[in-house]
Scaffold this active site. Structure first.
Site, PDB file in Angstrom:
ATOM      1  CD  GLU D  38      -1.017  29.630  24.471  1.00  0.00           C
ATOM      2  OE1 GLU D  38      -2.077  29.976  23.920  1.00  0.00           O
ATOM      3  OE2 GLU D  38       0.114  29.787  23.958  1.00  0.00           O
ATOM      4  CE  LYS D 168      11.034  14.102  31.189  1.00  0.00           C
ATOM      5  NZ  LYS D 168      12.446  14.470  31.211  1.00  0.00           N
TER       6      LYS D 168
END
Lengths: 344, 344, 344, 344
Positions: D38, D168
């Protein structure tokens, strides 16, 4: 309706039981008062109670107790906030001297904090004897704030309650850090009893608990919760015993765990945040005092012992109602049929 | 204690107000009955009520209503589950014919689902007239299940309620998909009134709302909730009006939003999951009927209109109590002082 | 370090497999590229892949797809907000004309909203062909906002993105309303295979899944999630195929469901929010194009078909890694031993 | 695609900055490598970096650090579980002797637990020097489990990792009990700078933060999170510095707090769970070592100091990107325009 005239809302109440309890706190049968508009609950808990007697009792453990209040202070920046917190947390003895001026029973036992930007969320955790302790900890915090501000002139007052407590809200903090009594109730139900009295099997109850309570609640975006209807039993028990019933919000966050063990049904209800007391707000009413007395929770015991007994009984009551509903829901149509019959 | 004898738990109740309401549903002053053990609440809501009158009213909007029940079915695999759901969701008219056999008022208006493995969690959403609708939707689901199983022989029954409903549990699904009435209440309080009657400023209330209700609750791991004590007002209102008070759990998940607008205080309470009804369970008791009548909620109106009116009044009551507490907490010491004075 | 010079971060990548897939989308064996610093992952997924081949394949279903963007508007009050929303939601066709000006592929398929005070959170939901669609929906929203503001002059702009989307955040809304591909993967593993290749039993895996993934995550205050390490496989798959890997945040919120069925192990991974695309940002790089081509996801198919195929393969990859780790954790010491051996 | 051949996924990387940092850890300008698909992110962070220089720096505080692993044990019942936990928690010194056999750096600093039914979830918390510590704590747990089982013969092994760690996964426990570095970054931006360089006002940024980050995320059912896109900066920073990037899941749970102070903009990013290390897995690669060296994080310092420095820089990077995006979103059309321009 004329204002300011005190009136009464008489909620239907019935004594249900007896429930058979065992464990480190009590080994006896107890009748439990339940006040509710949802009157089929009496039948449901009653069915669980009969199982408790036939199966040899619900083993009940109370493994923690505390009440918390979080205050909100501001520092110049995050580092100053951190430094002040390090110091404050190291001075529990000095703080307990201040707390002692506000109550004979409140005892500061731990502190936890969060820093956001330059804001300090300080969670003060107390034991509060036989009181649930809402006011006791607010009072203690009210005394501690001026002391903190005077000892740490770099800090500023922001609020006496900052929702990190967290009172009457569904949050994760209470389950992780503790608030109220941490109660675990367990029962082993022989397969034959399961089939004959609950019209189901251990396997069906275990399966439904996984799919409904664990996975279903997860899908709903639930928070630290896996049960069918703890809330119903808690509300009825709280109203009958003069508790602040808005605490069913955190109280109902708990986990049912069931297993098939050697063909029998092991069934347990864990309630990490059961806020109950035998003295304080709501306790002066005649019917409340009578109910507490009949529950054996107005005896002359060490501070806190009556409240722990009450928590144990409450936890066992929750197990009775939870077991009964789950068993009913394993059978198509049974739930609605029972409701229709009982509400007629 | 003798078992099985019906008794009563008389909760202290007082009529508080008047609260001034405006909006699309009603434009009038209302006295509100509140039953609670936490009697300082009467004073707190009363203070907010006076502000509502002086500021020209609390604008109240009811923008959605529905009651849900989620059933649990099983398919052979996830793809079969998906195919069955696609078909079922396209047949709402046929399903409403089945629903019509169980109730004159229940109307299936939407369905949402989740698939996990080969499991189907199907959330059926209904309007239920003036009833809060718990039993109405259970009854409808009870009729729909055999119909579904007969139309879709590849599916199997698992449970009539799968916690994706989600009843009396703190979850995200109710706020996102709707359950109960979605109520928003708004008030604009002139700065002068804020200072004179609430002893605070618009800036202080806005600041506290951000730091306590928004950030504080977030830190606590709260779920779709940012308020100080919606739960207290809801409990008292629910008990006085014969509601199933365990629904304060989802009802209390809501958001306070406050802004300084041209120097004045804009203050609002959003309650996306307010479950109330004017008929059904708990409503037959004399004092409940009387309270509902005095609230103007037993009039001859279209189905649902009495319940919406009740929801609007409840939402305004919540705003009164919330405003009063937040204002008090902007001032060090005021909260405890008020409690001590009132409880004496 | 000189600024503004484009460089590269070469992440270790290996092709793992083959994984055997079945289902409505594909019936074949696939090698899967995984880029990661956590290289023991290759071994772990590889072990699961071997099971997939021996057990006859992982059945994969893609049951929904959409990408969302939520915009934030303001009305005069909650009622005006509600009225505007009612109207906007009824005009999807007109809005799709506007959307069509921004993209050939974006199609507005649904809208959901929240009202807080006078604020409107409008979640626009689109299909986006083979793109994951982040930019496509931002672009569409950018076109829709002026149209809405012109059609509804009572509304005001607040933000093009209001976190009700919800992009790269762990929330409940995506699972409930959908964002990305909704993927379910299932496998039935014969008991003998379980014991010989995974050194465990169906019962042990089921038990661990309940205690670790379901109850353990619940205790941690998890949100719509019950798995051991979806995140690891997603990260590696996303990096190798040019995905926006920050979307592992919502992607990793998913549920493992396991059951003992006739003595064998039924094991499934549900991933309701798998955001992947085969065109768009990150896809122009040579190695990414090559990986997508080798995965069979650059074929000439209907818009969206390549992306659904990619989602299916990703979901199967997740199952392989999840199965392998859970099996390892049923045996004391095995996890650490494997790590030590592989990282040497 | 041939299997088992190690390859590379070269992610585009650019050095962005300089960012000006101040605070207890470092007082200097730093160029930051960011690896991402990105690429508009480089521009966005770069804009924030320029503000950091012009405004006199981002003050950065690292106020806690730890890494955790939760093990799962079983007792005979809840009371036995509780008694064992009481004893284990009192023996930290003995346990640290065992831990010392597995690592020179791991130090057990705290323990927290949950009891459900007869299950024990024991969260072991360690400092781990300059390593993020995943393997170090798994290794330590692997040594502690046999010791516990031998000292407490009433306990049984269930799993080495029980998701109460929580690795996570988006949970509440990490923010409340700590996991990784707790980083707070703050900046005060003069109004004039805000207007000239960010094309917005302090009031607009504060307003958007409340409505989007706080309320918007809340409505989405977010968990302990209020930010626009922490995840993007974390991913790019993690990939460039050899971190386990799946930890952006807990890392991105953090809070932006902004205030107008004397007309200027106070802007802060709190990141309670930033898991980073300068040694260990992923660190051996040449470009990673080079990036860490250029960041000044490979110096000869006390254990942990390099990792804290890295955390501080990461936190400041997050602030730069967050500030830039929020400022852009206060202006209609600016976000899309920037994307289109940069991606061309």
């Amino acid at each position: 309706m004329k204002a300011h005239k005190i009136q009464q809302a008489p909620i239907p109440m019935r004594s249900v039981g007896p429930i058979r309890l065992t464990g480190h706190l009590l080994d006896e049968k107890v009748w439990v008062p339940l006040a509710t508009y949802e009157t089929p609950l009496w039948h449901s808990v009653g069915r669980g109670a009969r199982i408790s007697v036939l199966a040899g009792g619900i083993k009940t453990s109370v493994i923690d107790e505390r009440m918390s209040r979080s205050i909100l202070l501001e520092a110049d920046d995050a580092w100053a906030a951190h430094q002040a917190l390090l110091s404050i947390k190291s001075r529990r003895d000095a703080m307990n001297k201040v707390v002692g001026l506000s109550s004979r029973f409140a005892q500061l036992i731990d502190m936890h904090s969060q820093v956001v930007a330059n804001l300090i969320y300080l969670r003060l955790e107390f034991t509060t004897g036989d009181a649930s302790g809402h006011n006791m900890v607010t009072n203690a915090a009210d005394k501690l704030i001026p002391w903190i501000l005077s000892e740490y002139p770099g800090l500023r007052y922001s609020s006496i309650s900052a929702n990190y407590c967290s009172d009457k809200k569904a949050t994760a903090v209470n389950g992780i850090l503790g608030r109220g009594k941490y109660v675990v109730t367990e029962i082993l139900i022989p397969r034959e009893l399961c089939e004959r009295k609950l019209h189901t099997t251990p396997e069906k109850v275990v399966d439904l608990n996984i799919k409904k309570n664990l996975i279903g609640t997860l899908l709903a975006g639930g928070l630290r919760s896996a049960n069918a209807h703890y809330a119903n039993m808690l509300l009825a028990f709280y109203l009958a015993t003069g508790q602040d019933a808005a605490n069913i919000i955190e109280g109902s966050q708990g986990v049912v765990h069931a297993e098939v063990r050697d063909g029998d049904l092991y069934f347990s209800c864990t309630l990490p945040n059961l806020i109950v007391g035998t003295v304080g707000n709501g306790k002066g009413l005649d019917f409340v005092e009578e109910n507490l007395r009949l529950l054996g929770c107005k005896e002359d015991r060490d501070p806190g012992a009556n409240a722990r007994r009450l928590a144990a009984i409450c936890g066992a009551t929750v197990l009775c109602g939870e077991l009964s509903l789950l068993a009913a829901q394993t059978n198509p149509g049974e739930l609605m049929e029972a409701h229709l019959k009982l509400e007629r």
